[in-house]
Motif scaffolding. Structure first.
Motif, PDB file in Angstrom:
ATOM      1  N   ARG A   1       0.732  -1.206   0.025  1.00 21.26           N
ATOM      2  CA  ARG A   1       0.114   0.194  -0.019  1.00 21.26           C
ATOM      3  C   ARG A   1       0.852   1.203   0.247  1.00 21.26           C
ATOM      4  O   ARG A   1       0.450   2.230  -0.827  1.00 21.26           O
ATOM      5  CB  ARG A   1      -1.021  -0.019   1.287  1.00 21.26           C
ATOM      6  N   HIS A   2       1.841   1.370   0.704  1.00 18.42           N
ATOM      7  CA  HIS A   2       2.909   2.375   0.783  1.00 18.42           C
ATOM      8  C   HIS A   2       3.518   2.684  -0.502  1.00 18.42           C
ATOM      9  O   HIS A   2       3.821   3.783  -0.824  1.00 18.42           O
ATOM     10  CB  HIS A   2       3.853   2.332   1.957  1.00 18.42           C
ATOM     11  N   LEU A   3       4.023   1.452  -1.008  1.00 15.62           N
ATOM     12  CA  LEU A   3       4.577   1.374  -2.449  1.00 15.62           C
ATOM     13  C   LEU A   3       3.644   2.174  -3.378  1.00 15.62           C
ATOM     14  O   LEU A   3       4.086   3.283  -4.108  1.00 15.62           O
ATOM     15  CB  LEU A   3       4.969   0.199  -3.024  1.00 15.62           C
ATOM     16  N   ILE A   4       2.300   1.849  -3.360  1.00 16.05           N
ATOM     17  CA  ILE A   4       1.322   2.303  -4.361  1.00 16.05           C
ATOM     18  C   ILE A   4       1.085   3.891  -4.026  1.00 16.05           C
ATOM     19  O   ILE A   4       1.040   4.792  -4.824  1.00 16.05           O
ATOM     20  CB  ILE A   4       0.083   1.623  -4.110  1.00 16.05           C
ATOM     21  N   TRP A   5       1.270   4.213  -2.809  1.00 12.76           N
ATOM     22  CA  TRP A   5       1.156   5.876  -2.414  1.00 12.76           C
ATOM     23  C   TRP A   5       2.399   6.523  -2.637  1.00 12.76           C
ATOM     24  O   TRP A   5       2.288   7.577  -3.205  1.00 12.76           O
ATOM     25  CB  TRP A   5       0.781   5.861  -0.832  1.00 12.76           C
ATOM     26  N   ASP A   6       3.328   5.946  -2.795  1.00 11.59           N
ATOM     27  CA  ASP A   6       4.731   6.521  -2.996  1.00 11.59           C
ATOM     28  C   ASP A   6       4.688   6.893  -4.606  1.00 11.59           C
ATOM     29  O   ASP A   6       5.211   7.885  -4.851  1.00 11.59           O
ATOM     30  CB  ASP A   6       5.931   5.787  -2.589  1.00 11.59           C
ATOM     31  N   LEU A   7       3.995   5.949  -5.019  1.00 10.89           N
ATOM     32  CA  LEU A   7       3.806   6.265  -6.897  1.00 10.89           C
ATOM     33  C   LEU A   7       2.836   7.333  -7.176  1.00 10.89           C
ATOM     34  O   LEU A   7       2.606   7.543  -8.192  1.00 10.89           O
ATOM     35  CB  LEU A   7       3.707   4.898  -7.462  1.00 10.89           C
ATOM     36  N   GLY A   8       2.056   7.661  -6.151  1.00  8.75           N
ATOM     37  CA  GLY A   8       0.935   8.838  -6.264  1.00  8.75           C
ATOM     38  C   GLY A   8      -0.591   8.350  -6.533  1.00  8.75           C
ATOM     39  O   GLY A   8      -1.152   8.855  -6.917  1.00  8.75           O
ATOM     40  N   TYR A   9      -0.688   7.024  -6.273  1.00 10.48           N
ATOM     41  CA  TYR A   9      -1.829   6.411  -6.968  1.00 10.48           C
ATOM     42  C   TYR A   9      -2.853   6.140  -5.814  1.00 10.48           C
ATOM     43  O   TYR A   9      -2.259   6.006  -4.512  1.00 10.48           O
ATOM     44  CB  TYR A   9      -1.696   5.173  -7.533  1.00 10.48           C
ATOM     45  N   PHE A  10      -3.907   6.381  -5.629  1.00  8.58           N
ATOM     46  CA  PHE A  10      -5.051   5.959  -4.468  1.00  8.58           C
ATOM     47  C   PHE A  10      -4.779   6.774  -3.102  1.00  8.58           C
ATOM     48  O   PHE A  10      -4.738   6.206  -2.220  1.00  8.58           O
ATOM     49  CB  PHE A  10      -5.082   4.496  -4.241  1.00  8.58           C
ATOM     50  N   VAL A  11      -4.480   7.872  -3.258  1.00  8.07           N
ATOM     51  CA  VAL A  11      -4.176   8.748  -1.974  1.00  8.07           C
ATOM     52  C   VAL A  11      -5.241   9.329  -1.682  1.00  8.07           C
ATOM     53  O   VAL A  11      -5.336  10.177  -0.595  1.00  8.07           O
ATOM     54  CB  VAL A  11      -2.945   9.640  -2.235  1.00  8.07           C
ATOM     55  N   GLU A  12      -6.410   9.085  -2.217  1.00 10.74           N
ATOM     56  CA  GLU A  12      -7.706   9.889  -2.188  1.00 10.74           C
ATOM     57  C   GLU A  12      -8.140   9.304  -0.680  1.00 10.74           C
ATOM     58  O   GLU A  12      -7.779   8.077  -0.407  1.00 10.74           O
ATOM     59  CB  GLU A  12      -8.605   9.899  -3.093  1.00 10.74           C
ATOM     60  N   VAL A  13      -9.166  10.055   0.096  1.00  6.36           N
ATOM     61  CA  VAL A  13      -9.491   9.384   1.438  1.00  6.36           C
ATOM     62  C   VAL A  13     -10.371   8.212   1.306  1.00  6.36           C
ATOM     63  O   VAL A  13     -10.146   7.240   1.845  1.00  6.36           O
ATOM     64  CB  VAL A  13     -10.285  10.575   2.111  1.00  6.36           C
ATOM     65  N   LYS A  14     -11.244   8.326   0.305  1.00 10.59           N
ATOM     66  CA  LYS A  14     -12.010   7.108   0.077  1.00 10.59           C
ATOM     67  C   LYS A  14     -11.400   5.971  -0.436  1.00 10.59           C
ATOM     68  O   LYS A  14     -11.444   4.812   0.080  1.00 10.59           O
ATOM     69  CB  LYS A  14     -13.085   7.561  -0.994  1.00 10.59           C
ATOM     70  N   ALA A  15     -10.255   6.142  -1.274  1.00 14.20           N
ATOM     71  CA  ALA A  15      -9.536   4.959  -1.721  1.00 14.20           C
ATOM     72  C   ALA A  15      -8.461   4.492  -0.481  1.00 14.20           C
ATOM     73  O   ALA A  15      -8.306   3.206  -0.619  1.00 14.20           O
ATOM     74  CB  ALA A  15      -8.641   5.574  -2.888  1.00 14.20           C
ATOM     75  N   SER A  16      -8.115   5.332   0.249  1.00 19.60           N
ATOM     76  CA  SER A  16      -7.184   5.054   1.244  1.00 19.60           C
ATOM     77  C   SER A  16      -8.018   3.908   2.158  1.00 19.60           C
ATOM     78  O   SER A  16      -7.546   3.131   2.894  1.00 19.60           O
ATOM     79  CB  SER A  16      -6.560   6.305   1.844  1.00 19.60           C
TER      80      SER A  16
END
Length: 129
Positions: A92-107
């Motif tokens: 999950r953190h790797l995906i966030w580091d790439l800039g994807y799914f950082v919206e509140v609902k997706a998180s």
């Protein structure tokens, strides 16, 4: 000069409850840290098993009994869940580091998915192994 007016407000450990509602994103982040520590305990059990096998038959018999008992099965199942959860948290953190799914609902969805995914992967691991 007058003294500054002191505002009585709670400090951060006292925020949980009436002032702060834990969210799935904060709980899942805390659980990643807890499962990382639990994984160290699992490594300790593995090293103890290997050292016991290398030292004496009596020590190996004891640790082997522990790991193959009902208690050992529960410990290893919990360790498997912790490892899977930690892997999913790192992913999950790797995906966030790439800039994807950082919206509140997706998180929030990813946080809930980590709990469900770790449970399903643990059941698959127990059945397959």
């Amino acid at each position: 000069m007058s003294a500054p007016k002191r505002v009585d407000r709670p400090l951060s450990p006292f925020m949980i409850g009436p002032y702060y509602r834990p969210q799935i994103t904060s709980i899942s982040s805390i659980m990643v840290r807890i499962t990382g520590i639990a994984t160290l305990g699992t490594v300790f059990l593995l090293v103890a098993w290997l050292l016991a096998a290398a030292t004496s038959p009596a020590a190996f018999a004891w640790i082997d009994w522990l790991l193959t008992s009902i208690l050992g099965d529960v410990l290893l199942a919990a360790a498997t869940w912790a490892i899977w959860y930690h892997v999913l948290g790192r992913l999950r953190h790797l995906i966030w580091d790439l800039g994807y799914f950082v919206e509140v609902k997706a998180s929030e969805t990813m946080g809930l998915g980590m709990f469900i995914g770790a449970t399903l992967l643990t059941l698959v691991t127990i059945v397959v192994v």
